[in-house]
Design an enzyme around this catalytic site. Sequence first.
Site, PDB file in Angstrom:
ATOM      1  N   ASN A   1      38.851   4.562 -47.525  1.00 21.34           N
ATOM      2  CA  ASN A   1      40.252   4.744 -47.821  1.00 21.34           C
ATOM      3  C   ASN A   1      40.962   3.605 -48.630  1.00 21.34           C
ATOM      4  O   ASN A   1      40.885   2.366 -48.234  1.00 21.34           O
ATOM      5  CB  ASN A   1      41.021   4.777 -46.437  1.00 21.34           C
ATOM      6  CG  ASN A   1      42.486   4.872 -46.684  1.00 21.34           C
ATOM      7  OD1 ASN A   1      42.972   4.997 -47.658  1.00 21.34           O
ATOM      8  ND2 ASN A   1      43.367   4.766 -45.410  1.00 21.34           N
TER       9      ASN A   1
ATOM     10  N   LYS B   1      43.647   3.091 -49.974  1.00 22.79           N
ATOM     11  CA  LYS B   1      45.185   2.679 -49.578  1.00 22.79           C
ATOM     12  C   LYS B   1      45.730   2.822 -51.049  1.00 22.79           C
ATOM     13  O   LYS B   1      45.429   3.372 -51.916  1.00 22.79           O
ATOM     14  CB  LYS B   1      45.241   1.657 -48.798  1.00 22.79           C
ATOM     15  CG  LYS B   1      44.468   1.792 -47.393  1.00 22.79           C
ATOM     16  CD  LYS B   1      44.916   0.740 -46.432  1.00 22.79           C
ATOM     17  CE  LYS B   1      43.855   1.152 -45.080  1.00 22.79           C
ATOM     18  NZ  LYS B   1      44.237   0.142 -44.026  1.00 22.79           N
TER      19      LYS B   1
ATOM     20  N   SER C   1      38.682  -2.598 -39.476  1.00 21.38           N
ATOM     21  CA  SER C   1      37.898  -3.658 -39.920  1.00 21.38           C
ATOM     22  C   SER C   1      36.493  -3.588 -39.911  1.00 21.38           C
ATOM     23  O   SER C   1      35.533  -4.347 -39.223  1.00 21.38           O
ATOM     24  CB  SER C   1      38.120  -5.089 -38.940  1.00 21.38           C
ATOM     25  OG  SER C   1      39.377  -5.333 -38.841  1.00 21.38           O
TER      26      SER C   1
ATOM     27  N   GLU D   1      41.376   5.265 -35.109  1.00 21.78           N
ATOM     28  CA  GLU D   1      41.864   3.905 -35.791  1.00 21.78           C
ATOM     29  C   GLU D   1      42.835   3.053 -34.621  1.00 21.78           C
ATOM     30  O   GLU D   1      43.939   3.339 -34.915  1.00 21.78           O
ATOM     31  CB  GLU D   1      42.361   4.004 -37.281  1.00 21.78           C
ATOM     32  CG  GLU D   1      41.372   4.762 -38.216  1.00 21.78           C
ATOM     33  CD  GLU D   1      41.745   4.454 -39.634  1.00 21.78           C
ATOM     34  OE1 GLU D   1      40.863   3.737 -40.157  1.00 21.78           O
ATOM     35  OE2 GLU D   1      42.812   4.446 -40.022  1.00 21.78           O
TER      36      GLU D   1
ATOM     37  N   GLY E   1      43.001  -3.952 -40.770  1.00 20.19           N
ATOM     38  CA  GLY E   1      43.063  -5.086 -41.602  1.00 20.19           C
ATOM     39  C   GLY E   1      43.247  -6.452 -41.099  1.00 20.19           C
ATOM     40  O   GLY E   1      43.820  -7.419 -41.443  1.00 20.19           O
TER      41      GLY E   1
ATOM     42  N   HIS F   1      47.484   8.854 -40.865  1.00 20.62           N
ATOM     43  CA  HIS F   1      46.753   7.418 -40.740  1.00 20.62           C
ATOM     44  C   HIS F   1      48.273   6.627 -40.114  1.00 20.62           C
ATOM     45  O   HIS F   1      49.348   7.077 -40.331  1.00 20.62           O
ATOM     46  CB  HIS F   1      46.631   6.871 -42.293  1.00 20.62           C
ATOM     47  CG  HIS F   1      46.039   5.677 -42.004  1.00 20.62           C
ATOM     48  ND1 HIS F   1      46.712   4.446 -41.917  1.00 20.62           N
ATOM     49  CD2 HIS F   1      44.745   5.376 -42.319  1.00 20.62           C
ATOM     50  CE1 HIS F   1      45.942   3.550 -41.929  1.00 20.62           C
ATOM     51  NE2 HIS F   1      44.506   3.803 -42.234  1.00 20.62           N
TER      52      HIS F   1
ATOM     53  N   GLU G   1      49.234   4.002 -40.836  1.00 18.59           N
ATOM     54  CA  GLU G   1      50.365   3.483 -41.888  1.00 18.59           C
ATOM     55  C   GLU G   1      51.491   4.180 -42.143  1.00 18.59           C
ATOM     56  O   GLU G   1      52.538   4.034 -42.333  1.00 18.59           O
ATOM     57  CB  GLU G   1      49.602   2.841 -42.968  1.00 18.59           C
ATOM     58  CG  GLU G   1      48.735   1.512 -42.669  1.00 18.59           C
ATOM     59  CD  GLU G   1      47.508   1.167 -43.401  1.00 18.59           C
ATOM     60  OE1 GLU G   1      47.351   1.739 -44.564  1.00 18.59           O
ATOM     61  OE2 GLU G   1      46.963   0.401 -42.932  1.00 18.59           O
TER      62      GLU G   1
HETATM   63  P1  13P Z   1      40.522  -1.830 -42.854  1.00 21.48           P
HETATM   64  O1  13P Z   1      38.947  -1.356 -42.798  1.00 21.48           O
HETATM   65  O2  13P Z   1      40.917  -2.636 -43.722  1.00 21.48           O
HETATM   66  O3  13P Z   1      40.812  -2.451 -41.347  1.00 21.48           O
HETATM   67  O4  13P Z   1      41.271  -0.719 -42.738  1.00 21.48           O
HETATM   68  C1  13P Z   1      40.902   0.523 -42.045  1.00 21.48           C
HETATM   69  C2  13P Z   1      41.644   1.678 -42.307  1.00 21.48           C
HETATM   70  O5  13P Z   1      42.918   1.735 -42.191  1.00 21.48           O
HETATM   71  C3  13P Z   1      40.903   2.792 -43.002  1.00 21.48           C
HETATM   72  O6  13P Z   1      41.792   4.089 -42.978  1.00 21.48           O
END
Ligand code: 13P
Length: 252
Positions: free
Chosen positions: A11, A13, A215, A169, A175, A97, A99
């Site tokens: 992803n 982002k 992560s 997740e 992150g 997601h 976010e």
């Molecule tokens: P990270 O791997 O940067 O922690 O992000 C995970 C994520 O949100 C994938 O959709």
Amino acid sequence: MNNRRPFIAGNWKMYKTCAEAVETAKTLTGLVSDVKNVDVMIAPPFTALSQVHEAIKESSVMLGAQNIFWEKEGAYTGEISPGMIASAGCRYVIIGHSERRQFFGETDLSVNKKIRAAINNSLAPVFCVGETEKERDGKDTFNILDKQLKMGLEGFSPGDLERMILAYEPVWAIGTGKTATSAQAQEVHRFLRNLIENLFGKKIAGSVRILYGGSVKPENIGELMSMPDIDGALVGGASLNAEKFAEIIKYK
Ligand code: 13P
């Protein structure tokens, strides 16, 4: 042992211009051209989808988008329809997601509508669920996941969900560098698979792939993938770098 094929998705982002996305995608296809036993998907920003599709279409790497709106077309400034991403070469779409839930007001109800729209347009949804740190600390993890999954999938038949991918997740692991331990992730994946079995039956529960996200990096992927109910990963930060992402894909 099960016969679920591992699925590893990146992803991206809100990272990468068109040129950067194409370059990373091309490097990645070169690095994973010998990978046969893992499904690989990348989800660049909307703006780069079409060009990345051109760059990867001869490879086994598949394309996904990070979001959709549920309507086919109309006066919805700034939104993108399922048909539009399909026409740009997408076969997958990430939905719900954390976010998007956190910053853009997505709810279990909007997630449900988006999953429906994806399926109606022959796109495979990558449906994300996960608890926040506060919810985990308050011992609310399983209640939250139960609600997200039941509301997200309300009104679907087992047949609808054949191509769906589920992604767990934990918000506190995204992150942050804090990965859930493989035992913590396995416990939740088992819970989610049981819930799918109760709602939709044994067949779908046995075949649905459940990805872990938060992560994930080359150093922890092997351990995560050794768990019986972890079928793949949804990778953020580490997927932006083709070499690192290829290392994750080649975890075996
Ligand atoms: P990270 O791997 O940067 O922690 O992000 C995970 C994520 O949100 C994938 O959709």
